[in-house]
Enzyme design. Structure first.
Site, PDB file in Angstrom:
ATOM      1  N   ARG A   1       0.846  -1.197   0.000  1.00  0.00           N
ATOM      2  CA  ARG A   1       0.000   0.000   0.000  1.00  0.00           C
ATOM      3  C   ARG A   1       0.879   1.244   0.000  1.00  0.00           C
ATOM      4  NH1 ARG A   1      -5.680  -1.470   3.124  1.00  0.00           N
ATOM      5  NH2 ARG A   1      -6.465  -2.650   1.350  1.00  0.00           N
TER       6      ARG A   1
ATOM      7  N   GLN B   1      -1.244   2.190  -5.889  1.00  0.00           N
ATOM      8  CA  GLN B   1      -2.673   2.307  -5.600  1.00  0.00           C
ATOM      9  C   GLN B   1      -3.549   1.782  -6.736  1.00  0.00           C
ATOM     10  OE1 GLN B   1      -3.287   6.435  -4.573  1.00  0.00           O
ATOM     11  NE2 GLN B   1      -2.918   6.074  -2.397  1.00  0.00           N
TER      12      GLN B   1
ATOM     13  N   TYR C   1      -2.287  -1.093   7.288  1.00  0.00           N
ATOM     14  CA  TYR C   1      -3.207  -2.134   7.727  1.00  0.00           C
ATOM     15  C   TYR C   1      -3.417  -2.053   9.229  1.00  0.00           C
ATOM     16  CZ  TYR C   1      -2.650  -4.382   3.169  1.00  0.00           C
ATOM     17  OH  TYR C   1      -2.630  -4.651   1.830  1.00  0.00           O
TER      18      TYR C   1
ATOM     19  N   SER D   1      -8.152  -3.123  -2.403  1.00  0.00           N
ATOM     20  CA  SER D   1      -8.872  -1.856  -2.277  1.00  0.00           C
ATOM     21  C   SER D   1     -10.032  -1.771  -3.262  1.00  0.00           C
ATOM     22  CB  SER D   1      -7.915  -0.677  -2.490  1.00  0.00           C
ATOM     23  OG  SER D   1      -7.013  -0.568  -1.414  1.00  0.00           O
TER      24      SER D   1
END
Length: 373
Positions: A121, A126, A229, A132
């Site tokens: 991440r 992204q 996370y 995600s």
């Protein structure tokens, strides 16, 4: 480079790893693309659309033959890849902690397995982050499913016969899924509150117009681990949170739980005793049900009623929005491969930061540090 895509074979899986849109993009890179007959049908993508995009449509055996790259949503069994080139890349969601045996099989057959759920991440990754993209849709679907089970309206309604009060929605866990759940519940007109173990999410909750519910006066507790996370909560925080939730949850109509910790069972957030304090007709949607559940008594793909409260959770929430989920997932794969595509070599050449993070097997061995030992 020959890119092969098989029809998903896992129970209930309706997504597909390639869409006509991304097929065209891969062809523009100079690759050839082959997809198994009717692989996209359950996600509303017809074979004819793939043909028009320039993809080859064939049987599984023909598609895989001489493939340099195999793409899937959920990782196929290694036996299905008979005929692929030695050292072929396999891009999919592998669930390597639970299916270590499958990882070992891929290593033994000489494939280079790439676990897309291990995508770091970081900013430049992204657009490649499958967790995600799929969690975003899952958070949306969770609210719609809960609204469907709830026997009342979400928004406040003022009518000649009287006023209907807005539903109270509580979101537990404010990651990608939780943020989308908050936004969706607000759009439907609910009164929304939310909580998370990461104090940094307070501003995100407020920015969406929801009320943050946080444990106060517990010093030194921060539940954010590496890569953004959530980590496991301390015993002190767990106790404080349970007391807070118990008082808050009794007033809620809908609860959405989203807490997951990579590689570990889902943390238990709601006990049977807490469920018993809720009003009859309330609904809890457990997005973590497939990993043991945040809610005591929740069962994948079943609606369980306890103390008059409905417990709902899907084993695979994103697959209930297969067309959009496939479109986003396939773009994640394209973004990943195209970012490292070497035009001179005619293939992807990965860097260490991202390549090593997602690579499970190479050269006949399991090479990922997270699977060491």
């Amino acid at each position: 480079m020959r890119i092969a895509v098989l029809k998903e074979r896992a129970d209930g899986e309706t997504r597909v790893a390639l869409t006509p849109e991304t097929a065209r993009k891969f062809l523009a890179l100079g690759a050839t693309v082959a997809i198994e007959t009717e692989a996209g049908r359950a996600a509303s993508y017809a074979d004819e659309a793939y043909r028009e995009a320039g993809a080859e449509i064939a049987s599984a055996t023909e598609v895989v033959k001489n493939a340099d790259i195999v793409m899937g949503v959920q990782a196929p069994e290694a036996d299905l890849l008979e005929g692929a080139r030695q050292g072929a890349l396999v891009l999919a969601i592998f669930d390597p902690f639970s299916r270590r045996d499958r990882v070992e099989q891929f290593a033994a057959r000489g494939f280079e397995a790439m676990a897309m759920e291990f995508m770091p991440r970081i900013t430049r990754a992204q657009s490649m982050d499958v967790l995600s993209s799929q969690s975003n849709l899952a958070g949306y679907k969770a609210v719609l499913s809960a609204a469907n089970e709830y026997g009342r309206a979400f928004p406040m309604m003022m009518t000649a016969a009287g006023t209907v009060q807005a539903a109270k929605v509580f979101v537990m866990g404010v990651g990608v899924a939780g943020l989308q759940a908050i936004a969706t519940a607000k759009r439907l007109g609910a009164q929304v509150s939310a909580t998370d173990v990461r104090s940094a999410t307070r501003e995100q909750i407020q920015s969406l117009g929801a009320k943050p519910i946080f444990v106060e006066n517990v010093a030194g507790i921060e539940g954010e681990g590496s890569g953004g996370y959530a980590t496991e909560m301390s015993e002190e925080y767990r106790k404080a949170q349970a007391e807070l939730v118990s008082s808050h949850i009794a007033k809620q109509d809908i609860v959405i739980t989203t807490a997951l910790i990579p590689g570990k069972p889902a943390p238990r957030l709601i006990s049977d005793a807490q469920i018993a304090t809720m009003k009859p007709g309330s609904v809890i949607f457990d997005l973590a049900v497939v990993q043991g559940g945040n809610v005591e008594g929740s069962v994948p793909d079943q609606t369980v009623t306890k103390h008059g409260v409905k417990l709902v959770g899907y084993a695979n929430t994103a697959t209930h929005l297969a067309a959009d989920a496939s479109a986003l997932y396939s773009r994640n794969l394209y973004n990943f491969l195209s970012a490292f595509w070497d035009k001179d070599a005619g293939k992807p050449v990965f860097d260490e930061e991202i390549g090593n993070a997602v690579r499970l097997t190479q050269g006949g061995k399991v090479v990922n540090e997270r699977l060491a030992g």
